[in-house]
Write a protein that holds these residues in place. Structure first.
Motif, PDB file in Angstrom:
ATOM      1  N   LEU A 110       0.734  -1.148   0.123  1.00  0.00           N
ATOM      2  CA  LEU A 110       0.053  -0.046  -0.125  1.00  0.00           C
ATOM      3  C   LEU A 110       0.821   1.241  -0.039  1.00  0.00           C
ATOM      4  N   GLU A 111       0.813   2.210  -1.158  1.00  0.00           N
ATOM      5  CA  GLU A 111       1.473   3.316  -1.104  1.00  0.00           C
ATOM      6  C   GLU A 111       0.679   4.689  -0.981  1.00  0.00           C
ATOM      7  N   TRP A 112       1.148   5.663  -0.268  1.00  0.00           N
ATOM      8  CA  TRP A 112       0.371   6.886  -0.003  1.00  0.00           C
ATOM      9  C   TRP A 112       1.381   7.831  -0.790  1.00  0.00           C
ATOM     10  N   PRO A 113       0.601   8.721  -1.598  1.00  0.00           N
ATOM     11  CA  PRO A 113      -0.969   8.811  -1.372  1.00  0.00           C
ATOM     12  C   PRO A 113      -1.800   7.571  -2.419  1.00  0.00           C
ATOM     13  N   LEU A 114      -2.978   7.447  -1.524  1.00  0.00           N
ATOM     14  CA  LEU A 114      -3.565   6.219  -1.990  1.00  0.00           C
ATOM     15  C   LEU A 114      -4.397   6.785  -3.131  1.00  0.00           C
ATOM     16  N   THR A 115      -4.440   5.999  -4.371  1.00  0.00           N
ATOM     17  CA  THR A 115      -5.488   6.365  -5.220  1.00  0.00           C
ATOM     18  C   THR A 115      -6.714   5.728  -5.138  1.00  0.00           C
ATOM     19  N   VAL A 116      -7.756   6.554  -5.133  1.00  0.00           N
ATOM     20  CA  VAL A 116      -9.152   5.997  -4.936  1.00  0.00           C
ATOM     21  C   VAL A 116     -10.064   6.071  -5.960  1.00  0.00           C
ATOM     22  N   LEU A 117     -10.461   4.905  -6.531  1.00  0.00           N
ATOM     23  CA  LEU A 117     -11.235   5.075  -7.870  1.00  0.00           C
ATOM     24  C   LEU A 117     -12.679   5.157  -7.312  1.00  0.00           C
ATOM     25  N   VAL A 118     -13.716   6.030  -7.799  1.00  0.00           N
ATOM     26  CA  VAL A 118     -14.850   6.389  -7.155  1.00  0.00           C
ATOM     27  C   VAL A 118     -16.117   5.810  -8.167  1.00  0.00           C
ATOM     28  N   TYR A 119     -16.733   4.674  -7.784  1.00  0.00           N
ATOM     29  CA  TYR A 119     -17.833   4.025  -8.348  1.00  0.00           C
ATOM     30  C   TYR A 119     -18.951   4.799  -7.922  1.00  0.00           C
ATOM     31  N   VAL A 120     -19.614   5.662  -8.805  1.00  0.00           N
ATOM     32  CA  VAL A 120     -20.967   6.376  -8.412  1.00  0.00           C
ATOM     33  C   VAL A 120     -22.048   5.396  -8.566  1.00  0.00           C
ATOM     34  N   SER A 121     -22.798   5.413  -7.506  1.00  0.00           N
ATOM     35  CA  SER A 121     -23.869   4.471  -7.335  1.00  0.00           C
ATOM     36  C   SER A 121     -25.028   5.030  -8.645  1.00  0.00           C
ATOM     37  N   GLY A 122     -25.589   3.787  -9.044  1.00  0.00           N
ATOM     38  CA  GLY A 122     -26.668   4.176 -10.079  1.00  0.00           C
ATOM     39  C   GLY A 122     -26.098   4.432 -11.450  1.00  0.00           C
ATOM     40  N   THR A 123     -25.013   4.574 -11.785  1.00  0.00           N
ATOM     41  CA  THR A 123     -24.333   4.601 -13.013  1.00  0.00           C
ATOM     42  C   THR A 123     -23.616   3.448 -13.663  1.00  0.00           C
ATOM     43  N   GLY A 124     -23.469   2.510 -12.900  1.00  0.00           N
ATOM     44  CA  GLY A 124     -22.865   1.222 -13.362  1.00  0.00           C
ATOM     45  C   GLY A 124     -21.364   1.331 -13.664  1.00  0.00           C
ATOM     46  N   ALA A 125     -20.624   2.386 -13.295  1.00  0.00           N
ATOM     47  CA  ALA A 125     -19.327   2.581 -13.644  1.00  0.00           C
ATOM     48  C   ALA A 125     -18.359   3.363 -12.562  1.00  0.00           C
ATOM     49  N   VAL A 126     -17.148   3.348 -12.875  1.00  0.00           N
ATOM     50  CA  VAL A 126     -16.238   4.050 -12.170  1.00  0.00           C
ATOM     51  C   VAL A 126     -15.978   5.358 -12.763  1.00  0.00           C
ATOM     52  N   GLN A 127     -16.454   6.435 -12.129  1.00  0.00           N
ATOM     53  CA  GLN A 127     -16.763   7.732 -12.902  1.00  0.00           C
ATOM     54  C   GLN A 127     -15.451   8.639 -12.729  1.00  0.00           C
ATOM     55  N   GLY A 128     -14.446   8.400 -11.790  1.00  0.00           N
ATOM     56  CA  GLY A 128     -13.393   9.133 -11.721  1.00  0.00           C
ATOM     57  C   GLY A 128     -12.448   8.820 -10.548  1.00  0.00           C
ATOM     58  N   GLN A 129     -11.512   9.574  -9.880  1.00  0.00           N
ATOM     59  CA  GLN A 129     -10.559   9.300  -8.973  1.00  0.00           C
ATOM     60  C   GLN A 129     -10.122  10.401  -8.198  1.00  0.00           C
ATOM     61  N   PHE A 130      -9.728   9.980  -6.928  1.00  0.00           N
ATOM     62  CA  PHE A 130      -8.862  11.171  -5.962  1.00  0.00           C
ATOM     63  C   PHE A 130      -7.772  10.408  -5.546  1.00  0.00           C
TER      64      PHE A 130
END
Length: 132
Positions: free
Chosen positions: A38-58
């Motif tokens: 696990l490396e910091w800063p951590l990449t967080v992929l964002v699955y947006v509910s109701g869209t069926g897909a990963v919409q972005g990251q932070f």
């Protein structure tokens, strides 16, 4: 590269993209002691509910773990009463959000070897840029 895939409601993702929300509240957080890679800063992929897909990251450069919920209210955009109900008298983790990015083309969960989104979050492997 080890990353996190997080499920999120559309309204929270929009607040993150505008910079209004810079702290994501969860009951747990990633721990290096369980994942040496696990490396910091951590990449967080964002699955947006109701869209069926990963919409972005932070990027998440760290977290705070606390039961002083009044300090989390403004940066998380979550009303204190809702934080108290969610915490149930226990500590919660506030994940610090940095550099949110909306993807031009959303990514299906299958790209991450998943057929359904996590209830909250889970670790996922994503290829390093050099490997692609």
């Amino acid at each position: 590269m080890l990353a996190v895939l997080m499920s999120m409601k559309p309204e929270w993702w929009e607040k993150i993209l505008t910079g209004e929300k810079w702290l994501e509240i969860r009951k747990s957080h990633p721990q290096s002691k369980n994942h040496a890679d696990l490396e910091w800063p951590l990449t967080v992929l964002v699955y947006v509910s109701g869209t069926g897909a990963v919409q972005g990251q932070f990027l998440c450069h760290g977290y705070t773990e606390t039961n002083f919920l009044q300090y989390l209210e403004k940066p998380s955009c979550v009303p204190l009463a809702d934080l108290e109900k969610y915490a149930g008298g226990k500590c919660v983790s506030g994940w610090f959000i940095e550099a949110p990015e909306k993807f031009d083309t959303p990514s299906p969960l299958a790209e991450f070897g998943l057929d359904r989104p996590p209830m909250s979050w889970q670790y996922v492997e994503i290829p390093d840029a050099e490997e692609v």
